[in-house]
Motif scaffolding. Structure first.
Motif, PDB file in Angstrom:
ATOM      1  N   ASN A  72      32.802 120.664 -21.932  1.00  0.00           N
ATOM      2  CA  ASN A  72      33.690 121.617 -22.591  1.00  0.00           C
ATOM      3  C   ASN A  72      35.109 121.549 -22.031  1.00  0.00           C
ATOM      4  O   ASN A  72      36.072 121.896 -22.720  1.00  0.00           O
ATOM      5  CB  ASN A  72      33.138 123.041 -22.440  1.00  0.00           C
ATOM      6  N   GLN A  73      35.241 121.087 -20.786  1.00  0.00           N
ATOM      7  CA  GLN A  73      36.560 120.931 -20.168  1.00  0.00           C
ATOM      8  C   GLN A  73      37.178 119.559 -20.457  1.00  0.00           C
ATOM      9  O   GLN A  73      38.269 119.257 -19.976  1.00  0.00           O
ATOM     10  CB  GLN A  73      36.446 121.132 -18.654  1.00  0.00           C
ATOM     11  N   GLY A  74      36.471 118.729 -21.225  1.00  0.00           N
ATOM     12  CA  GLY A  74      36.982 117.402 -21.555  1.00  0.00           C
ATOM     13  C   GLY A  74      36.863 116.405 -20.423  1.00  0.00           C
ATOM     14  O   GLY A  74      37.640 115.443 -20.352  1.00  0.00           O
ATOM     15  N   LYS A  75      35.888 116.589 -19.542  1.00  0.00           N
ATOM     16  CA  LYS A  75      35.739 115.703 -18.381  1.00  0.00           C
ATOM     17  C   LYS A  75      34.538 114.773 -18.557  1.00  0.00           C
ATOM     18  O   LYS A  75      33.618 114.726 -17.744  1.00  0.00           O
ATOM     19  CB  LYS A  75      35.587 116.529 -17.105  1.00  0.00           C
ATOM     20  N   LEU A  76      34.577 114.000 -19.642  1.00  0.00           N
ATOM     21  CA  LEU A  76      33.469 113.104 -19.958  1.00  0.00           C
ATOM     22  C   LEU A  76      33.258 112.063 -18.866  1.00  0.00           C
ATOM     23  O   LEU A  76      32.115 111.739 -18.505  1.00  0.00           O
ATOM     24  CB  LEU A  76      33.725 112.409 -21.299  1.00  0.00           C
ATOM     25  N   GLY A  77      34.339 111.503 -18.332  1.00  0.00           N
ATOM     26  CA  GLY A  77      34.210 110.492 -17.291  1.00  0.00           C
ATOM     27  C   GLY A  77      33.475 111.006 -16.074  1.00  0.00           C
ATOM     28  O   GLY A  77      32.597 110.329 -15.525  1.00  0.00           O
ATOM     29  N   GLU A  78      33.821 112.197 -15.645  1.00  0.00           N
ATOM     30  CA  GLU A  78      33.134 112.803 -14.497  1.00  0.00           C
ATOM     31  C   GLU A  78      31.655 113.004 -14.777  1.00  0.00           C
ATOM     32  O   GLU A  78      30.806 112.805 -13.906  1.00  0.00           O
ATOM     33  CB  GLU A  78      33.777 114.145 -14.153  1.00  0.00           C
ATOM     34  N   VAL A  79      31.346 113.419 -15.999  1.00  0.00           N
ATOM     35  CA  VAL A  79      29.948 113.639 -16.374  1.00  0.00           C
ATOM     36  C   VAL A  79      29.150 112.349 -16.226  1.00  0.00           C
ATOM     37  O   VAL A  79      28.046 112.341 -15.663  1.00  0.00           O
ATOM     38  CB  VAL A  79      29.862 114.158 -17.826  1.00  0.00           C
ATOM     39  N   ILE A  80      29.720 111.243 -16.698  1.00  0.00           N
ATOM     40  CA  ILE A  80      29.013 109.956 -16.614  1.00  0.00           C
ATOM     41  C   ILE A  80      28.855 109.521 -15.167  1.00  0.00           C
ATOM     42  O   ILE A  80      27.768 109.102 -14.742  1.00  0.00           O
ATOM     43  CB  ILE A  80      29.754 108.884 -17.433  1.00  0.00           C
ATOM     44  N   LEU A  81      29.928 109.621 -14.388  1.00  0.00           N
ATOM     45  CA  LEU A  81      29.852 109.215 -12.987  1.00  0.00           C
ATOM     46  C   LEU A  81      28.811 110.029 -12.223  1.00  0.00           C
ATOM     47  O   LEU A  81      28.027 109.480 -11.431  1.00  0.00           O
ATOM     48  CB  LEU A  81      31.219 109.358 -12.314  1.00  0.00           C
ATOM     49  N   ASN A  82      28.802 111.339 -12.452  1.00  0.00           N
ATOM     50  CA  ASN A  82      27.826 112.197 -11.775  1.00  0.00           C
ATOM     51  C   ASN A  82      26.400 111.857 -12.186  1.00  0.00           C
ATOM     52  O   ASN A  82      25.477 111.873 -11.365  1.00  0.00           O
ATOM     53  CB  ASN A  82      28.120 113.666 -12.059  1.00  0.00           C
ATOM     54  N   ALA A  83      26.221 111.517 -13.472  1.00  0.00           N
ATOM     55  CA  ALA A  83      24.890 111.152 -13.957  1.00  0.00           C
ATOM     56  C   ALA A  83      24.406 109.861 -13.299  1.00  0.00           C
ATOM     57  O   ALA A  83      23.225 109.730 -12.942  1.00  0.00           O
ATOM     58  CB  ALA A  83      24.908 110.992 -15.479  1.00  0.00           C
ATOM     59  N   LEU A  84      25.315 108.916 -13.101  1.00  0.00           N
ATOM     60  CA  LEU A  84      24.938 107.652 -12.467  1.00  0.00           C
ATOM     61  C   LEU A  84      24.553 107.866 -11.008  1.00  0.00           C
ATOM     62  O   LEU A  84      23.579 107.269 -10.516  1.00  0.00           O
ATOM     63  CB  LEU A  84      26.095 106.654 -12.559  1.00  0.00           C
ATOM     64  N   LEU A  85      25.315 108.707 -10.322  1.00  0.00           N
ATOM     65  CA  LEU A  85      24.990 109.005  -8.924  1.00  0.00           C
ATOM     66  C   LEU A  85      23.662 109.758  -8.829  1.00  0.00           C
ATOM     67  O   LEU A  85      22.868 109.524  -7.902  1.00  0.00           O
ATOM     68  CB  LEU A  85      26.112 109.823  -8.285  1.00  0.00           C
ATOM     69  N   GLN A  86      23.427 110.667  -9.762  1.00  0.00           N
ATOM     70  CA  GLN A  86      22.153 111.400  -9.794  1.00  0.00           C
ATOM     71  C   GLN A  86      20.989 110.443 -10.027  1.00  0.00           C
ATOM     72  O   GLN A  86      19.921 110.583  -9.413  1.00  0.00           O
ATOM     73  CB  GLN A  86      22.175 112.442 -10.912  1.00  0.00           C
TER      74      GLN A  86
END
Length: 504
Positions: free
Chosen positions: A443-457
């Motif tokens: 919702n904050q427009g931080k798609l890149g962060e979402v992907i990076l966090n998912a990869l680390l998870q």
């Protein structure tokens, strides 16, 4: 642009909208001259229409998206990093490991190479580009890094030293000297200038600059010693020259040690130096080791690895040569169809023992699957294919009750699970739920962060944290990276089973 060196066909762009595997080659073949001609014609037409209109170029650091993979290849929006904090992204990239599974590592390359604008709070122009380049180098992806930095053409002054360093790491050893000559007055680049004049053949100018800098002190004593030996103008014993190399060397120092006949083995240096050994100039063993190191980060295409493995006949055994023999034997067996079953088992054991099953799958899975005769070898080949981007070829091999059938075909209606890991994977693809924090960041427009966090998870998930495994796969699945999620899940199932049961 040195696109011809950048055969990044191992990287399958992962579109967020429709994830069909696409190669970067198609768009890389577009000639730069055609684009420039088109721009010139448009500019001339605009000028002829109204002479009074003044045209100025928009500042590239504010408006231009820099990358190698366009949106229509990846589906990744150019604003993927725009709303994220520069410091947060920098920390994420610097702390990001080499991912254990190729599908995840390939997605990282897509993120690093996609056309994208920098974060809004970027402190200085091209700071975020520098972060991306440093990450590529940490994976040994030198040629893509060169191509990426040149997309910022003309190369900004702040990035000239980095471009020079990267060019020295490439296996073609062609230093980017033109930008150095243009900045010859820069006191911090005098060592590079001496080297470039010497490479150009202007030894006198190189010697004069070096002697001047020996007095001015802009070049370290260690580098002066190396340059003196490289230029062969000072034959007196220099204590600095007798000292062992520093623990952290620069690309220039690495090339100078090589040039004076005292090369430092790249296998003991950061992986970015391994690219230089791919040329074979430092011997076949160094070439094989470099190829395997780069394969661990998916920074080299598999056909190049196969070519290096089968380049010569071995006269020794053990260590890396065991894998070389295994590859050559299996390659020959597949061509001649002789002793195929036995050699397959032996080769599989060799690569499994070295924890390089994914590499083995990339090299041979499809050929083995197409030539397998016994049920046992067919099963091995089907499992290996699940570790590659050709996993869908096995759709009709699996029973509909098998979780692997569901992941390959997308049809989970008859799937019956056997353990907790399979239960989690089934739920991810049949009843996925978006984690609350992920929804907030989207919702904050931080798609890149979402992907990076998912990869680390996901990386922590495959180590045994099933909650992280579930959330990471759910996130990738729900944001449109379904193909990556499926491949990652398949890879985990195959490698987990291999670790638990060993090679059959």
């Amino acid at each position: 642009m040195r696109i011809s060196c950048f055969l990044y066909f191992f990287l399958l762009a992962s579109p967020l909208a429709a994830e069909a595997p696409l190669s970067a080659i198609d768009w890389l073949s577009i000639k730069k001259n055609d684009v420039e001609s088109s721009l010139k014609s448009v500019e001339k037409e605009s000028s002829d229409t109204n002479k009074d209109i003044q045209v100025s170029t928009l500042s590239s650091d504010k408006f231009q998206s820099i990358g190698l993979l366009p949106v229509y290849v990846t589906g990744i929006p150019t604003t993927i990093w725009r709303n994220s904090s520069f410091n947060d992204l920098t920390y994420s990239f610097k702390s990001m490991p080499t991912f254990s599974y190729p599908p995840i590592q390939e997605l990282v390359y897509s993120l690093l190479l996609a056309e994208a604008r920098p974060p809004l709070d970027e402190p200085e122009s091209y700071s975020f580009l520098d972060v991306r380049l440093q990450k590529l180098l940490s994976y040994g992806a030198v040629d893509p890094a060169i191509a990426l930095i040149e997309r910022a053409s003309p190369v900004p002054n702040s990035m000239v030293p980095l471009l020079f360093d990267i060019s020295l790491l490439s296996n073609n050893n062609m230093p980017a000297c033109d930008p150095i000559f243009k900045k010859r007055k820069n006191r911090e680049l005098q060592g590079e200038l001496v080297y470039c004049y010497a490479r150009k053949g202007d030894w006198l100018t190189a010697h004069l600059i070096l002697k001047t800098e020996s007095v001015l002190g802009d070049i370290s004593e260690h580098l002066i010693s190396l340059l003196n030996r490289y230029l062969e103008v000072d034959f007196e014993v220099d204590l600095n020259a007798l000292l062992p190399p520093p623990s952290l060397i620069t690309p220039l120092e690495y090339r100078l040690y090589e040039a004076i006949g005292e090369p430092i083995p790249a296998e003991y240096l950061p992986i970015k130096y391994s690219q230089s050994d791919l040329s074979g100039d430092n011997g076949w063993r160094a070439q094989v080791i470099a190829a395997e190191r780069l394969a661990s980060t998916s920074a080299i295409p598999e056909n190049q690895i196969l070519g290096i493995y089968t380049k010569y006949n071995t006269s020794v055994s053990g260590g890396v040569w065991e894998r070389v023999d295994a590859v050559k034997s299996l390659d020959t067996a597949l061509e001649l169809n002789e002793n195929f079953e036995e050699i397959l088992q032996n080769s599989l054991e060799v690569f499994s023992k070295a924890d390089q099953l994914s590499l083995f799958a990339k090299l041979f899975a499809r050929r083995i699957y197409e030539q397998s005769f016994s049920p046992k070898s067919k099963k091995i080949a089907a499992d290996l294919l699940l570790l590659t981007n050709n996993f869908e070829l096995t759709e009709y091999y699996w029973r509909s009750e098998d979780i692997r059938f569901g992941l390959v075909s997308g049809d989970f209606s008859n799937v019956k699970t056997k353990n907790e890991t399979e239960n989690i994977i089934l739920k991810v693809f049949t009843d996925p739920k978006m984690p609350f924090l992920v929804e907030q960041k989207l919702n904050q427009g931080k798609l890149g962060e979402v992907i990076l966090n998912a990869l680390l998870q996901f990386e922590t998930g495959i180590q045994g944290d099933l909650k992280d495994l579930s959330e990471s796969l759910s996130t990738l699945n729900l944001i449109g990276l379904n193909n990556t999620a499926r491949r990652a899940a398949l890879t985990h199932l195959v490698l987990l089973n291999e670790k638990q049961s060993g090679v059959n």
